[in-house]
Structures are given as structure tokens and as C-alpha cells.
Design an enzyme around this catalytic site. Structure first.
Site, PDB file in Angstrom:
ATOM      1  N   ASP A  11       0.903  -1.066   0.002  1.00  0.00           N
ATOM      2  CA  ASP A  11       0.307  -0.333   0.110  1.00  0.00           C
ATOM      3  C   ASP A  11       1.112   1.280   0.149  1.00  0.00           C
ATOM      4  O   ASP A  11       1.509   1.676   0.793  1.00  0.00           O
ATOM      5  CB  ASP A  11      -0.678  -0.175   1.561  1.00  0.00           C
ATOM      6  N   HIS A  18      -8.554   4.771   2.216  1.00  0.00           N
ATOM      7  CA  HIS A  18      -8.228   3.478   2.281  1.00  0.00           C
ATOM      8  C   HIS A  18      -9.327   2.357   1.340  1.00  0.00           C
ATOM      9  O   HIS A  18      -8.660   1.387   1.279  1.00  0.00           O
ATOM     10  CB  HIS A  18      -7.848   3.063   3.553  1.00  0.00           C
ATOM     11  N   ASP A  52      -6.202  -0.448  -2.106  1.00  0.00           N
ATOM     12  CA  ASP A  52      -5.404   0.405  -1.814  1.00  0.00           C
ATOM     13  C   ASP A  52      -3.740  -0.029  -1.792  1.00  0.00           C
ATOM     14  O   ASP A  52      -3.488   0.106  -1.615  1.00  0.00           O
ATOM     15  CB  ASP A  52      -5.676   1.337  -0.662  1.00  0.00           C
ATOM     16  N   GLN A  94       2.941   4.102   3.019  1.00  0.00           N
ATOM     17  CA  GLN A  94       2.189   3.963   4.237  1.00  0.00           C
ATOM     18  C   GLN A  94       3.401   1.798   4.798  1.00  0.00           C
ATOM     19  O   GLN A  94       3.190   2.306   5.553  1.00  0.00           O
ATOM     20  CB  GLN A  94       0.981   3.236   4.260  1.00  0.00           C
ATOM     21  N   TYR A 228       0.734   0.107  14.654  1.00  0.00           N
ATOM     22  CA  TYR A 228      -0.530  -0.174  13.809  1.00  0.00           C
ATOM     23  C   TYR A 228       0.736   0.689  12.165  1.00  0.00           C
ATOM     24  O   TYR A 228       0.230   2.114  12.491  1.00  0.00           O
ATOM     25  CB  TYR A 228      -1.669   0.508  14.407  1.00  0.00           C
ATOM     26  N   LYS A 231      -3.443  -3.240   7.297  1.00  0.00           N
ATOM     27  CA  LYS A 231      -3.666  -3.668   7.665  1.00  0.00           C
ATOM     28  C   LYS A 231      -2.191  -4.768   6.316  1.00  0.00           C
ATOM     29  O   LYS A 231      -2.304  -3.870   5.285  1.00  0.00           O
ATOM     30  CB  LYS A 231      -4.700  -4.699   7.101  1.00  0.00           C
ATOM     31  N   GLN A 241      -5.267 -27.294 -11.594  1.00  0.00           N
ATOM     32  CA  GLN A 241      -5.260 -28.714 -12.423  1.00  0.00           C
ATOM     33  C   GLN A 241      -3.980 -29.687 -12.470  1.00  0.00           C
ATOM     34  O   GLN A 241      -2.890 -29.727 -11.649  1.00  0.00           O
ATOM     35  CB  GLN A 241      -5.603 -28.325 -13.930  1.00  0.00           C
ATOM     36  N   ASP A 286     -15.043   1.191   5.711  1.00  0.00           N
ATOM     37  CA  ASP A 286     -13.528   0.784   4.783  1.00  0.00           C
ATOM     38  C   ASP A 286     -13.459  -0.678   4.616  1.00  0.00           C
ATOM     39  O   ASP A 286     -12.519  -1.700   4.708  1.00  0.00           O
ATOM     40  CB  ASP A 286     -12.715   1.521   6.084  1.00  0.00           C
ATOM     41  N   TYR A 347      -4.974  -0.823  17.142  1.00  0.00           N
ATOM     42  CA  TYR A 347      -4.875   0.286  18.171  1.00  0.00           C
ATOM     43  C   TYR A 347      -5.786   0.119  19.369  1.00  0.00           C
ATOM     44  O   TYR A 347      -6.883   0.046  19.080  1.00  0.00           O
ATOM     45  CB  TYR A 347      -4.282   1.157  17.494  1.00  0.00           C
TER      46      TYR A 347
HETATM   47  P1  13P Z   1      -5.564  -0.710   5.080  1.00  0.00           P
HETATM   48  O1  13P Z   1      -4.390  -1.883   5.722  1.00  0.00           O
HETATM   49  O2  13P Z   1      -5.798  -1.224   3.653  1.00  0.00           O
HETATM   50  O3  13P Z   1      -4.627   0.449   4.457  1.00  0.00           O
HETATM   51  O4  13P Z   1      -5.961  -0.187   5.758  1.00  0.00           O
HETATM   52  C1  13P Z   1      -5.608   0.541   6.681  1.00  0.00           C
HETATM   53  C2  13P Z   1      -7.100   0.400   7.783  1.00  0.00           C
HETATM   54  O5  13P Z   1      -6.758   1.125   8.966  1.00  0.00           O
HETATM   55  C3  13P Z   1      -8.657   0.914   7.510  1.00  0.00           C
HETATM   56  O6  13P Z   1      -9.247   1.624   8.459  1.00  0.00           O
HETATM   57  P1  13P Z   2     -11.976 -30.685 -19.323  1.00  0.00           P
HETATM   58  O1  13P Z   2     -13.014 -32.236 -19.255  1.00  0.00           O
HETATM   59  O2  13P Z   2     -13.231 -29.409 -19.000  1.00  0.00           O
HETATM   60  O3  13P Z   2     -10.696 -30.775 -19.517  1.00  0.00           O
HETATM   61  O4  13P Z   2     -12.281 -30.283 -17.524  1.00  0.00           O
HETATM   62  C1  13P Z   2     -11.744 -30.919 -16.267  1.00  0.00           C
HETATM   63  C2  13P Z   2     -11.834 -30.456 -15.116  1.00  0.00           C
HETATM   64  O5  13P Z   2     -10.784 -30.462 -14.417  1.00  0.00           O
HETATM   65  C3  13P Z   2     -13.130 -29.235 -14.599  1.00  0.00           C
HETATM   66  O6  13P Z   2     -12.842 -29.853 -13.726  1.00  0.00           O
HETATM   67 MG    MG Z   3      -4.239   1.806   2.982  1.00  0.00          MG
HETATM   68 MG    MG Z   4      -5.048  -2.331   2.041  1.00  0.00          MG
END
Ligand code: 13P
Ligand code: 13P
Ligand code: MG
Ligand code: MG
Length: 365
Positions: A11, A18, A52, A94, A228, A231, A241, A286, A347
Site C-alpha cells: 500500500d 483507504h 488500496d 504506508q 499499527y 493491515k 489442474q 472501510d 490500536y
Molecule cells: P489498509 O491496511 O488497507 O491501508 O487499511 C487500513 C485501515 O485502517 C482501514 O480502516
Molecule cells: P475438462 O474435461 O473440460 O478438461 O475439465 C476437467 C476438469 O478438471 C474440470 O473440473
Molecule cells: Mg491504506
Molecule cells: Mg490495504
């Protein structure tokens, strides 16, 4: 052909608050990675965002924890921070907890998930990205993908998956790790990973081939910074597969918007809502916490994609359910379990309030 897939995220500034990333920051990152592709350092790259958080998805042949790749990511985040500062974006820089790069981006704030593997005849991978949650958020989905036959019926009916998978679990507080085998050790595994604020699934391996199946970012920002700063907003790479779960089995765990920590000020529980990448704009309180999934076919290191995997009607019900859970949790206001337990809160005013009221506490008879 041996390929390394590196997903490194940070971020570097929110738009607005955010809730989202600014297009100029993404454009700057694309510029930097385009140069690195031209110079031959990268085979390919894709720049995207989850809320963000700026996401750098890169393929190359330099292996995991390569200094040049980590420096490229760091420099890209520093340049993005400059753009963020010029726009006065929220929390510019951040997640950059250090002033100077010193060889490895780990422990410096950005989240890292990397895996090196021999590219298969067809190599579908899903990159999960999250906003407003912490690193243990992948525990339940990874368990379901690789150990729960009610999610991944391939574990029962596919001969090359029937022996199960190995989980590498990290104790993020004590800096220890353990590997446990599914299915025979699932009860032992669950006692740890059911406590995701302390134990995080770092990687999963096929027991049929020993190949890496999944890897996640596990760094806890608050433990690095000691305070803090935002996040973790972790990422996770899952191969699919063949000897691994099918794409549909990899996505299926997110049909349940399970509760994760990290909503609002990093201090609340909320449902993990699977959304299309453009919908990772957590705006209600948020949040609620978001998860996106970018699918790629890797072809000689080229990132063919992404397909926006949750941009599918079949996840509408999960989103609706997440909104209902969000509403229910929100009604709890400052009460647990919406608010995180005391020791997990990012916090708190508890020390000040407790100090102020110290003299008014008296012993119980
Ligand atoms: P971020 O970790 O995505 O920056 O979010 C922080 C936050 O405190 C949002 O309320
Ligand atoms: P297909 O037979 O189309 O390759 O699909 C196999 C498969 O893993 C679907 O979940
Ligand atoms: Mg942020
Ligand atoms: Mg974030």
C-alpha cells in the site's frame, strides 16, 4: 523451463482514504516494470490493485528472493510513493517501513509470495489478493482446497491427488515453522491454522510429486513495525489442474464469505467478500474485507491473462451473504466479536483510559 512467479505488493497510498488505488500510481508502476521487461530482467509482468494495495505480478528466471527482483519491486513502490505524495493520497508510502533497500524486501513492509517451478504443459495459476485483512486469511480457503474432500472432490476421485498435500505452517509470533501432512494429520493441522492470527499456512506441496502447489505472504506488518501501520492485505498464489485442484475447486472456498480480521482501523472482524477486481473498493466502514482472484495461463513465462475470476454471477450469492453478515456484524458496534479481542487490536485507547481511571478502580471483596 524453470519459471519464478513473484507477487509483491504494498500500500503506497490510498485514493480516497483507504478505499482504492489511484490510476496514476498504477501507471507509474507499469512504466517501471515495462523497462524491466525490456531490459530482460523480467519475462513478463502484470500490474493491478486490490483496494488500496498495489500488486506487482512478475515472471522471471532468477529464483525466489532474488535481490534484483526485490529491488525492482522496492524501487517501483518508492516511485509510486512519490506519485502518491504529489497527489497527497492517503497514507503515502504506508507500507514502506524502511528508508533504504538492503538486499531482500522481506521484513521491509511489502507482502511477498514467490514460487519457482518447472512450467507444465499447461500452467493455470490463480493469484488471490486481499484488502482489509491479515495474513492468516488464506488458512481456511487453503485448507478447503487442499484437504477438504467436500470442497475438492478431486482428493477422493483423482488418483494423482489421492495421497494428499503437505502444509507448511508458520508461527508468525515465535518465528517457527512446521510441516503437516493431510489427510492423516488434519486434526493436528487444524488446531494450529484455526488460529490464523498466530499460525499461517505459508505453502502447500503435492505429496504425489513434491511440487509446490500454493504459497502465501505471511508477514505481519504490526509485528515488523511494532505499531499499527495498516493491515497486511496478503496475497496467495495457487497452481491448478493436473496434480492440483481444478480451477473451480480452487475458487470454491470463497463461496463462503468467512469471517476475517482487519476491517476498519485493522481492528474488526468482517466477512471476506469475493469481488471482481474493479469492485475491490472497500467503502462501507472501510470494508467489508475483499478478496480478488486473477487467473493466468503461464506460457514460457508469459502471463496470459488475467481473467478476473470472481467477475462471475455464481459468486453473487456469496457477495449478498457477505453484505448480510457485514450488516449483522456492524450492529455490534464497539463490542466483540465485531471488535477484535484486546490483544489483537491494532490500536486502542485502553492504556490511556486505564491510566486515567486507575485511581477509581478498587479491589473486589
Ligand atoms: P489498509 O491496511 O488497507 O491501508 O487499511 C487500513 C485501515 O485502517 C482501514 O480502516
Ligand atoms: P475438462 O474435461 O473440460 O478438461 O475439465 C476437467 C476438469 O478438471 C474440470 O473440473
Ligand atoms: Mg491504506
Ligand atoms: Mg490495504
Amino acid at each position: 523451463m524453470k519459471i519464478t512467479l513473484s507477487v509483491i505488493k504494498a500500500d503506497v497510498g490510498g485514493y480516497v482514504g483507504h478505499s482504492e488505488s489511484h490510476p496514476d500510481v498504477l501507471a507509474k508502476a507499469r512504466e517501471g516494470l515495462a523497462k524491466a521487461k525490456q531490459s530482460g530482467l523480467l519475462i513478463d509482468y502484470h500490474v493491478t490493485k486490490c483496494g488500496d494495495d498495489l500488486q506487482l505480478i512478475m515472471t522471471h528466471q532468477h529464483g525466489e528472493e532474488n535481490e534484483k527482483i526485490h529491488k525492482l519491486a522496492w524501487d517501483t513502490f518508492v516511485e509510486g510513493t512519490e506519485v502518491a505524495k504529489s497527489l497527497k493520497l492517503y497514507g503515502a508510502g504506508q507500507d514502506l517501513l524502511s528508508d533504504a533497500f538492503s538486499g531482500n524486501i522481506k521484513g521491509m513492509g511489502p507482502g511477498v509470495a514467490e514460487m519457482e517451478f518447472e512450467e507444465r504443459k499447461s500452467e493455470p495459476v490463480i493469484i488471490f489478493m486481499a484488502d482489509k485483512t491479515s495474513s492468516g486469511a488464506w488458512n481456511m480457503p487453503l485448507y478447503k482446497m487442499f484437504a477438504d474432500p467436500f470442497n475438492t472432490i478431486g482428493l477422493v476421485i483423482a488418483p494423482n491427488m489421492h495421497v494428499g498435500f503437505t502444509f507448511e505452517v508458520h508461527d508468525v509470533k515465535e518465528h517457527k515453522k512446521i510441516t503437516l501432512n493431510a489427510p492423516e494429520e488434519i486434526y493436528d493441522l487444524l488446531i494450529f491454522i484455526g488460529a490464523p492470527s498466530r499460525y499461517a499456512v505459508k505453502a502447500v506441496y503435492s505429496r504425489e510429486t513434491s511440487d509446490i502447489a500454493a504459497v502465501s505472504s505471511t508477514q505481519r506488518l504490526s509485528l515488523i513495525a511494532g505499531r499499527y501501520v495498516g493491515k497486511d492485505d496478503p496475497v496467495c498464489i495457487v497452481r491448478s489442474q493436473g496434480t492440483f485442484p481444478a480451477v473451480g475447486e480452487v475458487l470454491e472456498p470463497f463461496a463462503l464469505p468467512h469471517l476475517v480480521e482487519g476491517w476498519m482501523r485493522g481492528s474488526h472482524h468482517g466477512p471476506f467478500m469475493p469481488v471482481a477486481i474493479p469492485d475491490s473498493i472497500p467503502s462501507r466502514f472501510d470494508g467489508p474485507p475483499r478478496v480478488t482472484a486473477a487467473g493466468f495461463q503461464i506460457a514460457d513465462g508469459r502471463l496470459v491473462g488475467p481473467r478476473d475470476m470472481f467477475a462471475d454471477l455464481s459468486f453473487d450469492r456469496a457477495r449478498q451473504q457477505a453484505n448480510e453478515i457485514a450488516e449483522y456484524m456492524r450492529r455490534h458496534g464497539p463490542f466483540e466479536p465485531h471488535r477484535l479481542p484486546l490483544e489483537e487490536m491494532e490500536y486502542t485507547t485502553m492504556p490511556q483510559v486505564a491510566k486515567k481511571l486507575e485511581g477509581r478502580f478498587s479491589d473486589l471483596k
